[in-house]
Design an enzyme around this catalytic site. Sequence first.
Site, PDB file in Angstrom:
ATOM      1  CG  HIS A  88      -1.947  -1.074   1.225  1.00 51.62           C
ATOM      2  ND1 HIS A  88      -3.213  -0.950   0.721  1.00 51.62           N
ATOM      3  CD2 HIS A  88      -1.859  -2.353   1.684  1.00 51.62           C
ATOM      4  CE1 HIS A  88      -3.883  -2.100   0.879  1.00 51.62           C
ATOM      5  NE2 HIS A  88      -3.073  -2.958   1.456  1.00 51.62           N
ATOM      6  CG  ASN A 161      -7.929  -4.348   1.025  1.00 53.85           C
ATOM      7  OD1 ASN A 161      -7.217  -3.355   1.216  1.00 53.85           O
ATOM      8  ND2 ASN A 161      -7.458  -5.576   1.090  1.00 53.85           N
ATOM      9  CE1 TYR A 375      -2.311  -4.750   9.311  1.00 55.19           C
ATOM     10  CE2 TYR A 375      -2.322  -2.550   8.390  1.00 55.19           C
ATOM     11  CZ  TYR A 375      -2.609  -3.896   8.269  1.00 55.19           C
ATOM     12  OH  TYR A 375      -3.161  -4.387   7.117  1.00 55.19           O
TER      13      TYR A 375
HETATM   14 FE1  HDD Z   1      -2.485  -4.774   5.447  1.00 55.22          FE
HETATM   15  C1  HDD Z   1      -1.036  -1.724   5.134  1.00 55.22           C
HETATM   16  C2  HDD Z   1      -5.455  -3.492   4.316  1.00 55.22           C
HETATM   17  C3  HDD Z   1      -3.839  -7.944   5.363  1.00 55.22           C
HETATM   18  C4  HDD Z   1       0.249  -5.958   6.956  1.00 55.22           C
HETATM   19  N1  HDD Z   1      -3.111  -2.965   4.830  1.00 55.22           N
HETATM   20  C5  HDD Z   1      -2.374  -1.827   4.777  1.00 55.22           C
HETATM   21  C6  HDD Z   1      -3.167  -0.735   4.306  1.00 55.22           C
HETATM   22  C7  HDD Z   1      -4.408  -1.237   4.075  1.00 55.22           C
HETATM   23  C8  HDD Z   1      -4.381  -2.635   4.411  1.00 55.22           C
HETATM   24  C9  HDD Z   1      -5.604  -0.468   3.561  1.00 55.22           C
HETATM   25  C10 HDD Z   1      -2.681   0.687   4.081  1.00 55.22           C
HETATM   26  C11 HDD Z   1      -2.993   1.562   5.237  1.00 55.22           C
HETATM   27  C12 HDD Z   1      -2.585   2.987   4.909  1.00 55.22           C
HETATM   28  O1  HDD Z   1      -3.236   3.597   4.059  1.00 55.22           O
HETATM   29  O2  HDD Z   1      -1.597   3.437   5.488  1.00 55.22           O
HETATM   30  N2  HDD Z   1      -4.251  -5.572   4.872  1.00 55.22           N
HETATM   31  C13 HDD Z   1      -5.380  -4.851   4.545  1.00 55.22           C
HETATM   32  C14 HDD Z   1      -6.511  -5.752   4.469  1.00 55.22           C
HETATM   33  C15 HDD Z   1      -6.049  -7.003   4.744  1.00 55.22           C
HETATM   34  C16 HDD Z   1      -4.637  -6.883   5.017  1.00 55.22           C
HETATM   35  C17 HDD Z   1      -7.931  -5.331   4.155  1.00 55.22           C
HETATM   36  C18 HDD Z   1      -6.795  -8.288   4.804  1.00 55.22           C
HETATM   37  C19 HDD Z   1      -8.012  -8.408   5.134  1.00 55.22           C
HETATM   38  N3  HDD Z   1      -1.885  -6.603   6.012  1.00 55.22           N
HETATM   39  C20 HDD Z   1      -2.602  -7.783   5.940  1.00 55.22           C
HETATM   40  C21 HDD Z   1      -1.869  -8.836   6.593  1.00 55.22           C
HETATM   41  C22 HDD Z   1      -0.718  -8.275   7.068  1.00 55.22           C
HETATM   42  C23 HDD Z   1      -0.746  -6.877   6.687  1.00 55.22           C
HETATM   43  C24 HDD Z   1      -2.336 -10.267   6.725  1.00 55.22           C
HETATM   44  C25 HDD Z   1       0.417  -8.877   7.826  1.00 55.22           C
HETATM   45  C26 HDD Z   1       0.330  -9.929   8.579  1.00 55.22           C
HETATM   46  N4  HDD Z   1      -0.666  -3.993   5.882  1.00 55.22           N
HETATM   47  C27 HDD Z   1       0.288  -4.651   6.560  1.00 55.22           C
HETATM   48  C28 HDD Z   1       1.467  -3.778   6.918  1.00 55.22           C
HETATM   49  C29 HDD Z   1       1.038  -2.394   6.341  1.00 55.22           C
HETATM   50  C30 HDD Z   1      -0.299  -2.696   5.713  1.00 55.22           C
HETATM   51  C31 HDD Z   1       2.787  -4.313   6.501  1.00 55.22           C
HETATM   52  C32 HDD Z   1       2.024  -1.670   5.427  1.00 55.22           C
HETATM   53  C33 HDD Z   1       2.074  -0.253   5.898  1.00 55.22           C
HETATM   54  C34 HDD Z   1       1.291  -0.228   7.111  1.00 55.22           C
HETATM   55  O3  HDD Z   1       0.823  -1.481   7.392  1.00 55.22           O
HETATM   56  O4  HDD Z   1       1.070   0.738   7.807  1.00 55.22           O
HETATM   57  O5  HDD Z   1       1.659  -3.733   8.284  1.00 55.22           O
END
Ligand code: HDD
Length: 727
Positions: A88, A161, A375
């Site tokens: 993202h 999402n 997160y």
């Molecule tokens: Fe995630 C970012 C949505 C599964 C780990 N995720 C991130 C963002 C969104 C989502 C919208 C961007 C937030 C922003 O605008 O800053 N992610 C989802 C959805 C998931 C999902 C709807 C499943 C239902 N994500 C998911 C899993 C993991 C992560 C299973 C890890 C185990 N996601 C992350 C992250 C991020 C992230 C690496 C990257 C930047 C951040 O968190 O702040 O932690």
Amino acid sequence: MAQNRKLSTPLSLDDTASKLDEQTKAQDLSANTASPGARLTDNMGHAVSDDQNSLRAGVRGPTLMEDFLFREKLHHFDHERIPERVVHARGAGAHGYFQLDKSLSAYTTAKVLTEVGVQTPVFARFSTVAGSRGSADTARDVRGFAVRFYTQEGNWDLVGNNIPVFFIQDAIKFPDLIHSVKPEPHNEIPQAASAHDTFYDFISLTPESMHMLMWVHSDRAIPRSFAMMEGFGVHTFRLVNAQGHAHLVKFHWKPLLGVHSLVWDEAQKIAGKDPDFHRRTMWESIEAGQPFEWELGVQVFTEAQAEGWDFDVLDATKIVPEDLVPVQRVGRMVLNRNPDNYFAETEQVAFMTTNIVPGIDFSDDPLLQGRNFSYLDTQLSRLGSPNWPELPINRPVNRVANNQRDGHMRQTVNRGRVSYEPNTLGGNKPAEVPQARGGYVSYPERVSGPKVRARAESFGDHYGQARLFWNSMTPVEKEHITRSLQFELSKVETRDIRLRMLGHLERINEVLAAQVARALGERPRVGGTARPGGTADSAAETAVLAAATTPTSASGRLHRAKGLSQEEGQPRLARGRKVAILAAEGVNAAQVAAVSKALTDAGAMADIVGPHLGALAEGVVANKTLANTDPVLYDAVLVPGGAASIQTLIGLGDAHNFVAQAYKHAKPIGALGEGTELLTASEIGRLLRAIAGPAAGAVQAPAGRPDAVQNLSEVGGMRLASGAGAQ
Ligand code: HDD
């Protein structure tokens, strides 16, 4: 301004927070907005007399180490970049508010969901997943839909999402999923694209991803605008009421403009013509006073209900069909203010699934449980210090008070000598808050079981809801899914991976699989309805494809579910749409004025596209040129009359291409008066005559675009304009 604060007014969260209690988040953020001062200074406040030249030994001599002004400026510049989000990375955000219309007090104590009429400030960020920060907005991808509510009970983040399910069931597979979709590590190709071997290698070995795969090959993955996509909390969450009773809940965002998409060829071209297409649309719309709006919807159900379904509500690869539990619309989110500074707000916002408020709790969905770790963890590597919650965009609007201290870049100047609990020296404050007064207490769910690494059997059906989705599509939507799979899988170079994917598609729908097989040069196992080239390009084939459905499982005993097709039941408004008015010198000014007014009245926007910028007729000024814009950036094209204007346009290849390409993308094209001459002179003239006859006026959009505004009369009163008869 921060620079003018005296030390005697410490930046204490205690102090600022109590002030903020009476303020909105908007005021909070603007209080931190530094506007350019009149005097240029360095970061230590020294006034700068010369910002053009570094300090040298002689005008042609070497730069001196003592040039503290130069060194400070470069030092800051050299450290301006922070790590982009691992997923993202590319996103755009906006401020606004959420207002509740219907109390959910029967289910929850959360004030944000029970206090009707109260406006809670929000910040929302929309993103693509796979691409890096500089990639294009219109890649085929899931869109992140993250909303922070700055509630009086602390921040609540709904990090969702635009697709209601996910690729995997267990967060332990997330790094594998993301590694597979990111550019391949040896050559860092392709950028922001899933059409490559490593992604399909992983997906073809991960059958649980099949439902999600159908969604990402549907038009949902190429939205027309952030304002035209749904949002989903994805997981099942829990609501807990004042009596301590729990219900399960799925959160939805329903766009007021309806769900609408680009077509794939257009999306690819926009990626080059305007990679900022989505963020620009949101920015311009908000600047023009047209907010982006959604209704918040909830599906509330009980554990007992969920036990009766043939899928598991803890499995994030499954939806709860709206036929089983209707979506109740309870409030509205309005995004009406652009950020002041992209980095300070959109880049530094740190969403976390763990940001919840009393009355809302987690379920045991293993994907959500894993996210709850990830997160918090990621923010430290992105923002570099445990003090990131002090950043204005991350700070809650209610009071923060605890015994956490110090760390890199600590902003708060905590007074006193007590930073521990219990204490007597500080009156034992800040003190714990009992549940009755708003302290967060987790729902006392009874949990027991052997410690295992295993999936529940109830997570075992990987194809049922993929079929449900397919069956719920209209003919055009099915064709788009088919073409998308043909496109992506044809880019996979390893045949074994392509064959594994065909094996999965066969389990979803045989005709779909046959169509894709042909495009890949493989013999379809069944049907033989497809032909080389793969697309259903005869009416008979399209009909077979459209009719093709498959019995479903894991669907709550439904064969088709409502709310999945974006062609059915979505509003098709002119609002939020953009029209190109093609014109040259001598254009009929009265027609342009009438059309422009009608469009504005309907909430649509228009650009006047001419051979050059500037005046074209009395009161008609071209703000775009045939060279600097493109039909892919518009929803419809209108050609007003004016003999001189049309003669000029007929002589310009770019004008012909403009209408032809709009036609190719199945957009409505309208002409007034002599404007029809451009259409008939262009290569689409023959087709247009066949469809609409030689008469002037609006032309029906050809089939092939499920959610196009169907004709110009729906685009902001074109009928009114042509009815005005100013020919
Ligand atoms: Fe995630 C970012 C949505 C599964 C780990 N995720 C991130 C963002 C969104 C989502 C919208 C961007 C937030 C922003 O605008 O800053 N992610 C989802 C959805 C998931 C999902 C709807 C499943 C239902 N994500 C998911 C899993 C993991 C992560 C299973 C890890 C185990 N996601 C992350 C992250 C991020 C992230 C690496 C990257 C930047 C951040 O968190 O702040 O932690």
